[in-house]
Design a protein around this motif. Sequence first.
Motif, PDB file in Angstrom:
ATOM      1  N   ALA A   5      -4.275  30.504   6.478  1.00 25.72           N
ATOM      2  CA  ALA A   5      -3.448  29.832   7.233  1.00 25.72           C
ATOM      3  C   ALA A   5      -2.188  29.342   6.137  1.00 25.72           C
ATOM      4  CB  ALA A   5      -4.053  28.557   7.749  1.00 25.72           C
ATOM      5  N   SER A   6      -0.963  29.306   6.735  1.00 25.04           N
ATOM      6  CA  SER A   6       0.218  28.719   6.109  1.00 25.04           C
ATOM      7  C   SER A   6       1.111  28.129   7.138  1.00 25.04           C
ATOM      8  CB  SER A   6       0.701  30.128   5.217  1.00 25.04           C
ATOM      9  OG  SER A   6       1.320  30.922   6.264  1.00 25.04           O
ATOM     10  N   GLY A   7       2.246  27.797   6.207  1.00 26.40           N
ATOM     11  CA  GLY A   7       3.348  26.944   7.163  1.00 26.40           C
ATOM     12  C   GLY A   7       3.335  25.763   7.158  1.00 26.40           C
ATOM     13  N   GLY A   8       2.289  24.834   6.662  1.00 25.64           N
ATOM     14  CA  GLY A   8       2.185  23.456   6.752  1.00 25.64           C
ATOM     15  C   GLY A   8       3.259  22.660   5.936  1.00 25.64           C
ATOM     16  N   GLY A   9       3.296  21.620   5.828  1.00 22.48           N
ATOM     17  CA  GLY A   9       4.203  20.846   5.043  1.00 22.48           C
ATOM     18  C   GLY A   9       4.662  19.451   5.535  1.00 22.48           C
ATOM     19  N   GLN A  38      -7.533  18.255  11.782  1.00 24.99           N
ATOM     20  CA  GLN A  38      -8.756  17.217  11.545  1.00 24.99           C
ATOM     21  C   GLN A  38      -7.798  16.239  10.571  1.00 24.99           C
ATOM     22  OE1 GLN A  38     -12.337  17.990   9.514  1.00 24.99           O
ATOM     23  NE2 GLN A  38     -13.240  16.190  10.078  1.00 24.99           N
ATOM     24  N   ALA A  39      -7.731  14.909  11.411  1.00 29.89           N
ATOM     25  CA  ALA A  39      -7.118  13.953  10.493  1.00 29.89           C
ATOM     26  C   ALA A  39      -7.963  12.980   9.751  1.00 29.89           C
ATOM     27  CB  ALA A  39      -6.360  13.050  11.597  1.00 29.89           C
ATOM     28  N   SER A  84       8.702  19.031  18.341  1.00 22.34           N
ATOM     29  CA  SER A  84       8.826  17.367  18.697  1.00 22.34           C
ATOM     30  C   SER A  84       7.610  16.902  17.854  1.00 22.34           C
ATOM     31  CB  SER A  84       8.851  17.093  20.119  1.00 22.34           C
ATOM     32  OG  SER A  84       9.841  17.876  20.844  1.00 22.34           O
ATOM     33  N   LEU A  85       7.259  17.057  16.818  1.00 25.18           N
ATOM     34  CA  LEU A  85       6.098  16.438  16.179  1.00 25.18           C
ATOM     35  C   LEU A  85       6.336  15.002  15.977  1.00 25.18           C
ATOM     36  CD1 LEU A  85       5.954  19.399  13.329  1.00 25.18           C
ATOM     37  CD2 LEU A  85       4.058  18.662  14.840  1.00 25.18           C
ATOM     38  N   LYS A  86       5.157  14.321  16.106  1.00 23.31           N
ATOM     39  CA  LYS A  86       4.790  13.058  16.067  1.00 23.31           C
ATOM     40  C   LYS A  86       3.771  12.582  14.592  1.00 23.31           C
ATOM     41  CE  LYS A  86       4.846  12.999  21.120  1.00 23.31           C
ATOM     42  NZ  LYS A  86       3.900  12.700  22.065  1.00 23.31           N
ATOM     43  N   PRO A  87       3.945  11.488  14.289  1.00 27.42           N
ATOM     44  CA  PRO A  87       3.028  11.019  13.184  1.00 27.42           C
ATOM     45  C   PRO A  87       1.633  11.303  13.523  1.00 27.42           C
ATOM     46  CG  PRO A  87       4.878   9.481  13.350  1.00 27.42           C
ATOM     47  CD  PRO A  87       4.914  10.308  14.820  1.00 27.42           C
ATOM     48  N   GLU A  88       1.214  11.330  14.679  1.00 31.91           N
ATOM     49  CA  GLU A  88      -0.106  11.415  14.998  1.00 31.91           C
ATOM     50  C   GLU A  88      -0.546  12.813  15.081  1.00 31.91           C
ATOM     51  OE1 GLU A  88       2.153   9.572  16.763  1.00 31.91           O
ATOM     52  OE2 GLU A  88       1.757   9.900  19.088  1.00 31.91           O
ATOM     53  N   ASP A  89       0.395  13.712  14.749  1.00 29.21           N
ATOM     54  CA  ASP A  89       0.123  15.176  14.552  1.00 29.21           C
ATOM     55  C   ASP A  89      -0.308  15.328  13.091  1.00 29.21           C
ATOM     56  OD1 ASP A  89       2.737  16.118  16.741  1.00 29.21           O
ATOM     57  OD2 ASP A  89       0.570  16.076  17.208  1.00 29.21           O
ATOM     58  N   THR A 123      -4.220  24.067   6.600  1.00 32.51           N
ATOM     59  CA  THR A 123      -2.892  23.911   5.870  1.00 32.51           C
ATOM     60  C   THR A 123      -2.573  22.559   6.436  1.00 32.51           C
ATOM     61  OG1 THR A 123      -0.901  24.509   5.781  1.00 32.51           O
ATOM     62  CG2 THR A 123      -1.787  24.922   7.750  1.00 32.51           C
ATOM     63  N   GLN A 124      -2.104  21.526   5.392  1.00 34.33           N
ATOM     64  CA  GLN A 124      -1.863  20.414   5.796  1.00 34.33           C
ATOM     65  C   GLN A 124      -0.542  20.226   6.356  1.00 34.33           C
ATOM     66  OE1 GLN A 124      -3.345  17.337   4.856  1.00 34.33           O
ATOM     67  NE2 GLN A 124      -1.937  16.408   6.177  1.00 34.33           N
ATOM     68  N   VAL A 125      -0.505  19.549   7.450  1.00 32.53           N
ATOM     69  CA  VAL A 125       0.656  18.904   8.212  1.00 32.53           C
ATOM     70  C   VAL A 125       0.908  17.503   8.159  1.00 32.53           C
ATOM     71  CG1 VAL A 125       1.913  18.975  10.538  1.00 32.53           C
ATOM     72  CG2 VAL A 125       0.704  21.121   9.914  1.00 32.53           C
ATOM     73  N   THR A 126       1.943  17.167   7.628  1.00 30.63           N
ATOM     74  CA  THR A 126       2.290  15.747   7.478  1.00 30.63           C
ATOM     75  C   THR A 126       3.556  15.097   8.361  1.00 30.63           C
ATOM     76  OG1 THR A 126       1.221  15.681   5.444  1.00 30.63           O
ATOM     77  CG2 THR A 126       2.448  13.806   6.060  1.00 30.63           C
ATOM     78  N   VAL A 127       3.576  14.302   9.082  1.00 25.17           N
ATOM     79  CA  VAL A 127       4.647  13.873   9.904  1.00 25.17           C
ATOM     80  C   VAL A 127       5.049  12.730   9.771  1.00 25.17           C
ATOM     81  CG1 VAL A 127       5.787  13.861  12.183  1.00 25.17           C
ATOM     82  CG2 VAL A 127       3.924  15.424  11.660  1.00 25.17           C
ATOM     83  N   SER A 128       6.469  12.229   9.247  1.00 25.31           N
ATOM     84  CA  SER A 128       6.644  10.853   8.676  1.00 25.31           C
ATOM     85  C   SER A 128       7.424  10.210   9.750  1.00 25.31           C
ATOM     86  CB  SER A 128       7.456  10.956   7.504  1.00 25.31           C
ATOM     87  OG  SER A 128       8.553  11.766   7.589  1.00 25.31           O
ATOM     88  N   SER A 129       7.239   8.938   9.888  1.00 27.79           N
ATOM     89  CA  SER A 129       7.754   8.152  11.039  1.00 27.79           C
ATOM     90  C   SER A 129       9.485   7.890  10.735  1.00 27.79           C
ATOM     91  CB  SER A 129       7.141   6.970  11.418  1.00 27.79           C
ATOM     92  OG  SER A 129       6.714   6.232  10.382  1.00 27.79           O
TER      93      SER A 129
END
Length: 129
Positions: A5-9, A38-39, A84-89, A123-129
Amino acid sequence: VQLQASGGGLVQAGGSLRLSCAASGRTFSSYAMGWFRQAPGKEREFVAAISWSDDNTYYADSVKGRFAISGGNAKNSVYLQMNSLKPEDTAVYYCAVETRKKSSYWSGSYSDDQTYDHWGQGTQVTVSS
C-alpha cells in the motif's frame, strides 16, 4: 501473495489523497479487494471494498460520497480516492485481498475482515484540522 500500500501522508481537512495497493506473488485469483483502517486506540474498521465476483463496490456509511474505490484491469490492484478528508479519517489504512472463490451459498460480507486472506502493511493517513 504480498500487498504493498502507498499514497498516505499528511493533509489538511478538506483535502484529498489517493491510496494505491498492488498485490503480487504466486499466481492467484483476486475476487475482491478492500480497504480497512485503524485509528489509535480503536479497532480496525471497514472503509470500502470492490468485488469482481458481483461487480459491486461497498462503502462504510462514514465515507460514502467522499471516498471512491476502483480496481485495476488485472484485478490485482485497488485504489482509494479520498476527498473532503476529515480529522476523524486519520488512521493507518490497510488493503486486503480475497483469493478464495466464494461459493454461491456464501452469506458473508465484504465489510468483514475475515472475508480477506491476505493483508498489506498499512499506510498512514493524517488529516490536520
